[in-house]
Design a protein around this motif. Structure first.
Motif, short mmCIF file in Angstrom:
data_model
loop_
_atom_site.label_atom_id
_atom_site.label_comp_id
_atom_site.label_asym_id
_atom_site.label_seq_id
_atom_site.Cartn_x
_atom_site.Cartn_y
_atom_site.Cartn_z
N GLU A 104 0.83 -1.20 0.00
CA GLU A 104 0.00 0.00 0.00
C GLU A 104 0.86 1.24 0.00
OE1 GLU A 104 -2.23 -3.37 1.11
OE2 GLU A 104 -0.67 -2.50 2.41
N LEU A 105 0.25 2.38 -0.31
CA LEU A 105 0.97 3.66 -0.30
C LEU A 105 1.26 4.14 1.11
CD1 LEU A 105 -0.73 5.66 -3.21
CD2 LEU A 105 1.25 4.12 -3.27
N LEU A 106 0.52 3.63 2.10
CA LEU A 106 0.84 3.86 3.51
C LEU A 106 1.42 2.56 4.07
CD1 LEU A 106 -2.27 5.82 4.91
CD2 LEU A 106 -0.10 6.74 4.07
N ASP A 107 2.45 2.67 4.87
CA ASP A 107 3.11 1.46 5.38
C ASP A 107 2.69 1.13 6.81
OD1 ASP A 107 4.37 3.69 6.42
OD2 ASP A 107 6.39 2.82 6.34
N PHE A 108 1.46 1.49 7.17
CA PHE A 108 0.92 1.21 8.49
C PHE A 108 -0.59 1.04 8.35
CE2 PHE A 108 1.63 5.74 7.91
CZ PHE A 108 0.34 6.24 8.02
N PRO A 109 -1.24 0.37 9.31
CA PRO A 109 -2.68 0.14 9.21
C PRO A 109 -3.49 1.38 9.59
CG PRO A 109 -1.85 -0.83 11.23
CD PRO A 109 -0.65 -0.30 10.48
N THR A 110 -4.67 1.50 9.01
CA THR A 110 -5.55 2.63 9.29
C THR A 110 -6.91 2.14 9.77
OG1 THR A 110 -6.37 2.70 7.00
CG2 THR A 110 -4.42 4.04 7.52
N VAL A 111 -7.73 3.10 10.22
CA VAL A 111 -9.08 2.80 10.67
C VAL A 111 -10.00 3.89 10.13
CG1 VAL A 111 -8.82 4.09 12.84
CG2 VAL A 111 -10.49 2.25 12.70
#
Length: 234
Positions: A104-111
């Protein structure tokens, strides 16, 4: 704009492995998404132990459980199920697990609901993604248009241009003889876009033949309730 997921366990897993499935540098098929989004209370749900197992070793999980992602297990029916059910229509099987990676373009999980802008992205991590695409072993890379748009705006992917051609049903946005980058409809689409998505799934599956891997036909995945009615290449 995004909200990082509060789970320290999930964040720790992503810090060690900011990808899903096989190692992206050694995969043949690389699917690039926006962010990995989870329910805020995922730790309290019965599926969480499977989510942890998946992120610890996605290849092992696929081979042991028979599905590429825990959101396809019978006990789960929340957000993300449609995306992974649509992906499963391609027809990848457990024996293909080492070939398939998600980043993904972000390297951490989101909510919650994310609406990413280029300011949300880490240039250093994007440089890493660029290296994975251009120097890794992936022959077939897939972007939805929203992903491609942010990548282009970031200026970290100078090879990224407008559509340069097509490989049958799939638009091609980069090809250098070693790898090809395709544009595809987002896997969360449904309804009037289903026919196009089925054609794209067939086209992606046909690439397995080019890789010399035996494949079955399109997976017959049962439909559930709709999530979106937008033509989400974006």
């Amino acid at each position: 704009m995004y909200q990082p997921h509060p789970s320290p366990i999930l964040k720790s897993l992503f810090s060690l492995k900011p990808f899903q499935g096989a190692e992206p540098k050694s995969a043949t098929f690389l699917f690039v998404g926006l962010d990995a989004n989870y329910d805020e209370e995922i730790e309290l749900k019965p599926i969480f132990k499977d989510v942890l197992s998946y992120h610890e070793n996605g290849v092992k999980f696929w081979n042991q459980r028979g599905v590429h992602h825990p959101f396809l297990l019978p006990q789960y029916s929340g957000d993300g199920h449609r995306y992974h059910r649509s992906f499963a229509r391609i027809g990848f099987r457990p024996e293909h697990a080492t070939l398939v990676s998600f980043v993904e373009l972000l390297d951490f999980p989101t909510v919650g609901r994310s609406s990413l802008t280029v300011q949300d992205l880490d240039p250093k991590y994007l440089q890493h993604l660029n290296s994975l695409i251009l120097e890794g072993s992936a022959k077939y890379i897939f972007l939805s248009a929203g992903v491609a748009r942010l990548m282009k705006i970031s200026k970290q992917f100078p090879w990224l241009r407008a559509v340069t051609g097509s490989a049958g049903i799939l638009p091609v946005i980069h090809s250098d003889g070693l790898r090809t980058v395709y544009l595809h409809l987002h896997f969360s689409n449904y309804g009037k876009f289903q026919k196009q998505m089925d054609l794209e799934a067939d086209a992606i599956r046909s690439l397995l033949f080019k890789s010399g891997v035996e494949v079955a036909g399109r997976a017959n995945v049962e439909e559930n309730s709709p999530i979106t009615d937008q033509p989400n290449r974006l």
